[in-house]
Design a protein around this motif. Structure first.
Motif, mmCIF file in Angstrom:
data_model
loop_
_atom_site.group_PDB
_atom_site.id
_atom_site.type_symbol
_atom_site.label_atom_id
_atom_site.label_comp_id
_atom_site.label_asym_id
_atom_site.label_seq_id
_atom_site.Cartn_x
_atom_site.Cartn_y
_atom_site.Cartn_z
ATOM 1 N N ALA A 86 0.819 -1.214 0.000
ATOM 2 C CA ALA A 86 0.000 0.000 0.000
ATOM 3 C C ALA A 86 0.853 1.264 0.000
ATOM 4 N N THR A 87 0.306 2.329 -0.567
ATOM 5 C CA THR A 87 0.922 3.646 -0.463
ATOM 6 C C THR A 87 0.811 4.124 0.985
ATOM 7 N N ILE A 88 1.878 4.721 1.493
ATOM 8 C CA ILE A 88 1.876 5.205 2.874
ATOM 9 C C ILE A 88 2.051 6.721 2.873
ATOM 10 N N TYR A 89 1.046 7.428 3.397
ATOM 11 C CA TYR A 89 1.087 8.891 3.454
ATOM 12 C C TYR A 89 1.903 9.402 4.633
ATOM 13 N N GLY A 90 1.923 8.632 5.695
ATOM 14 C CA GLY A 90 2.613 9.056 6.893
ATOM 15 C C GLY A 90 2.321 8.089 8.018
ATOM 16 N N GLU A 91 2.896 8.371 9.152
ATOM 17 C CA GLU A 91 2.779 7.487 10.307
ATOM 18 C C GLU A 91 2.269 8.273 11.504
ATOM 19 N N ILE A 92 1.449 7.626 12.319
ATOM 20 C CA ILE A 92 1.036 8.213 13.595
ATOM 21 C C ILE A 92 1.951 7.641 14.659
ATOM 22 N N ILE A 93 2.630 8.509 15.384
ATOM 23 C CA ILE A 93 3.568 8.001 16.383
ATOM 24 C C ILE A 93 3.112 8.269 17.810
ATOM 25 N N GLY A 94 1.976 8.953 17.977
ATOM 26 C CA GLY A 94 1.468 9.163 19.331
ATOM 27 C C GLY A 94 0.402 10.233 19.376
ATOM 28 N N GLY A 95 -0.160 10.408 20.550
ATOM 29 C CA GLY A 95 -1.193 11.428 20.728
ATOM 30 C C GLY A 95 -1.775 11.383 22.111
ATOM 31 N N ASP A 96 -2.715 12.283 22.362
ATOM 32 C CA ASP A 96 -3.349 12.328 23.677
ATOM 33 C C ASP A 96 -4.686 13.040 23.573
ATOM 34 N N VAL A 97 -5.613 12.675 24.426
ATOM 35 C CA VAL A 97 -6.878 13.389 24.594
ATOM 36 C C VAL A 97 -7.069 13.661 26.078
ATOM 37 N N ASN A 98 -7.649 14.819 26.396
ATOM 38 C CA ASN A 98 -7.963 15.110 27.793
ATOM 39 C C ASN A 98 -9.036 16.177 27.871
ATOM 40 N N PHE A 153 -9.442 21.534 19.696
ATOM 41 C CA PHE A 153 -10.015 21.844 20.999
ATOM 42 C C PHE A 153 -11.500 22.128 20.812
ATOM 43 N N GLY A 154 -12.349 21.590 21.700
ATOM 44 C CA GLY A 154 -13.775 21.684 21.463
ATOM 45 C C GLY A 154 -14.590 22.188 22.632
ATOM 46 N N PHE A 155 -15.828 22.587 22.325
ATOM 47 C CA PHE A 155 -16.791 22.957 23.362
ATOM 48 C C PHE A 155 -16.858 21.827 24.399
ATOM 49 N N GLY A 156 -16.977 22.239 25.656
ATOM 50 C CA GLY A 156 -16.945 21.265 26.739
ATOM 51 C C GLY A 156 -15.553 21.139 27.324
ATOM 52 N N ASP A 157 -14.604 21.983 26.809
ATOM 53 C CA ASP A 157 -13.233 22.000 27.333
ATOM 54 C C ASP A 157 -12.544 20.659 27.108
ATOM 55 N N VAL A 158 -12.666 20.137 25.863
ATOM 56 C CA VAL A 158 -12.037 18.862 25.522
ATOM 57 C C VAL A 158 -10.947 19.098 24.469
ATOM 58 N N ASN A 159 -9.885 18.299 24.545
ATOM 59 C CA ASN A 159 -8.695 18.518 23.731
ATOM 60 C C ASN A 159 -8.189 17.212 23.125
ATOM 61 N N ALA A 160 -7.559 17.318 21.971
ATOM 62 C CA ALA A 160 -6.901 16.170 21.342
ATOM 63 C C ALA A 160 -5.692 16.669 20.575
ATOM 64 N N CYS A 161 -4.597 15.946 20.677
ATOM 65 C CA CYS A 161 -3.376 16.280 19.954
ATOM 66 C C CYS A 161 -2.791 15.001 19.377
ATOM 67 N N ILE A 162 -2.405 15.065 18.115
ATOM 68 C CA ILE A 162 -1.875 13.894 17.423
ATOM 69 C C ILE A 162 -0.542 14.269 16.777
ATOM 70 N N ILE A 163 0.398 13.334 16.777
ATOM 71 C CA ILE A 163 1.709 13.574 16.203
ATOM 72 C C ILE A 163 1.884 12.682 14.966
ATOM 73 N N PHE A 164 2.056 13.333 13.813
ATOM 74 C CA PHE A 164 2.286 12.637 12.546
ATOM 75 C C PHE A 164 3.770 12.697 12.196
ATOM 76 N N LYS A 165 4.242 11.631 11.545
ATOM 77 C CA LYS A 165 5.646 11.570 11.131
ATOM 78 C C LYS A 165 5.730 11.104 9.690
ATOM 79 N N ALA A 166 6.624 11.714 8.923
ATOM 80 C CA ALA A 166 6.874 11.229 7.565
ATOM 81 C C ALA A 166 7.347 9.783 7.669
ATOM 82 N N TYR A 167 6.825 8.931 6.815
ATOM 83 C CA TYR A 167 7.135 7.502 6.939
ATOM 84 C C TYR A 167 8.564 7.191 6.508
ATOM 85 N N SER A 168 9.205 6.384 7.326
ATOM 86 C CA SER A 168 10.485 5.774 6.970
ATOM 87 C C SER A 168 10.474 4.356 7.513
#
Length: 427
Positions: free
Chosen positions: A256-268, A408-423
């Motif tokens: 498959a073609t790979i656009y990128g990689e997810i290497i981590g994230g968080d929600v709170n 960041f959304g109504f209700g004071d909710v957050n999400a952050c994701i880290i993308f990396k170029a694939y290798s």
């Protein structure tokens, strides 16, 4: 060994582009999808502009059967199915062709309000005593999980098929939920994304709150102004974004073609305390979310080349930049490049995170950082924290290796994701 999760397919149904190629060209060239809507003028909205996908020329028969199209009146379903099926096809996948579900594939597709026009239609029928005229699809069109149910049946997915809903954080959260499922070896691939309905019944509440710009009805392309001193509120938008997430092992097996990689994230959540509220973020929670995402990724904050912010074109934009700067420990010229795609299509609400994540990953493919239009007058508070050169106002040539994306959304909710170029090497 940690299961590596990559992105092998993407689809989008955005105000400034339906196909992936059209969307990419719009981001690269600063083409706005924000338009004047006579319907909003007729209804006496203060803000009469919005970002709405132009699907009139889309052949919906390529996405729905004739039976599915009969009585279908839910814009979010149209957008979500277009983006979702396009992402599936882009990944080189096909719906299961036999009577056995694809047990290894699932769907997490979020939304905020779904089928509001269908619900309005149903209310009128019920009030008129015409319950029998509602039709057999009114329930699936108005239930939040209708979008994942439509896609699940179309693609024959037998793994988890569900819908999440966390206001403007929905799309980014859905991607992280799919990432977690694959990382924990509970699925090989997940179709993830989110959608949002269009129209006055979705946007009216925001107009009533007077948080939408009212002085740009005759110049819609200039209305959405993230990070600008003259920002006058967010422009409402709608649409859908979708990604196919897959274990690296499965992607390599398929070629498959790979656009990128997810290497981590968080929600709170900020708990609506410490300055946070139903409509405003708790700064400490935002910083914790970013910091935790970086720690989860196993990288140093200085490794981040670019940030695609939430940055809605409100008075809170300087606060967000401050939170990024504090969380990264980077200031002035040391700050990474930062942009906001909302300048081009508005704030797509529940669909915002997914559409913007698609745009974020396209920067890896194009070896570019897309520009943020309408911020020629960068807010002075932002300039006091980071160097103006870090906010490209037109697309620049640059090969990003790691990009952080947050919502960041109504209700004071957050999400952050880290993308990396694939290798092929481990991150």
């Amino acid at each position: 060994m940690k299961t590596r999760v990559v992105v092998t397919g993407m689809g989008v149904c955005a105000p400034n582009g339906i196909s992936l190629s059209e969307f990419a060209a719009s981001l690269k060239n600063g083409v706005s999808g924000i338009r004047f809507h006579p319907e909003l003028e007729k209804l006496k909205f203060g803000c009469q502009i919005a970002g709405k996908p132009q699907i009139d020329d889309v052949d919906l028969n390529e996405y729905f059967s004739k039976i599915q199209l009969k009585g279908l009146n839910a814009s979010g379903v149209f957008y979500g199915v277009i983006a979702g099926k396009d992402a599936w096809k882009d990944a080189g996948l096909a719906s299961t062709s036999n009577e056995t579900p694809d047990w290894d594939s699932g769907i997490i597709f979020g939304t905020g309000i779904l089928g509001v026009d269908k619900f309005r239609e149903a209310i009128y029928q019920v009030d008129a005593g015409n319950v029998r005229r509602l039709g057999s699809t009114s329930v699936i069109q108005t239930m939040a999980s209708g979008i994942s149910a439509y896609l699940g049946g179309m693609l024959g997915c037998g793994n988890q098929v569900t819908t999440n809903s966390s206001a403007c954080t929905t799309g980014t959260e859905a991607i992280l939920m799919g990432y977690d499922r694959i990382k924990n070896k509970k699925a090989k691939r997940m179709l993830v994304g989110s959608c949002s309905d269009s129209g006055p019944y979705v946007w009216g509440g925001f107009d009533a709150m007077r948080i939408l710009p009212r002085n740009y009805n005759n110049k819609p392309g200039a209305a959405s102004r993230p990070m600008s001193a003259s920002a006058a509120g967010f422009v409402p938008g709608s649409g859908a974004g979708a990604m196919v997430l897959e274990s690296l092992e499965s992607a390599l097996e398929r070629g498959a073609t790979i656009y990128g990689e997810i290497i981590g994230g968080d929600v709170n959540s900020g708990g609506q305390m410490g300055g946070g509220s139903m409509t405003a973020p708790n700064g400490e929670a935002v910083q914790r979310c970013i910091t935790n995402a970086i720690q989860d990724s196993g990288i140093d904050p200085k490794d981040i080349d670019a940030v695609n912010g939430h940055l809605t074109a409100t008075a809170k934009d300087p606060n967000e930049i401050s939170n990024w700067s504090q969380a990264l420990g980077r200031f002035g010229i040391d700050f990474p490049f930062v942009n906001s795609f909302k300048a081009l299509f508005g704030h797509c609400l529940a669909a915002a995170g997914s559409i913007e994540c698609v745009g974020t990953l396209l920067q890896f493919r194009e070896n570019q950082i897309f520009g943020s239009i309408n911020c020629e007058d960068i807010h002075p508070e932002i300039i006091s924290m980071i160097d103006a050169s870090k906010i490209p106002q037109a697309t620049i040539e640059f090969e990003p290796k790691i990009i952080a994306k947050a919502s960041f959304g109504f209700g004071d909710v957050n999400a952050c994701i880290i993308f990396k170029a694939y290798s092929q090497k481990q991150p």
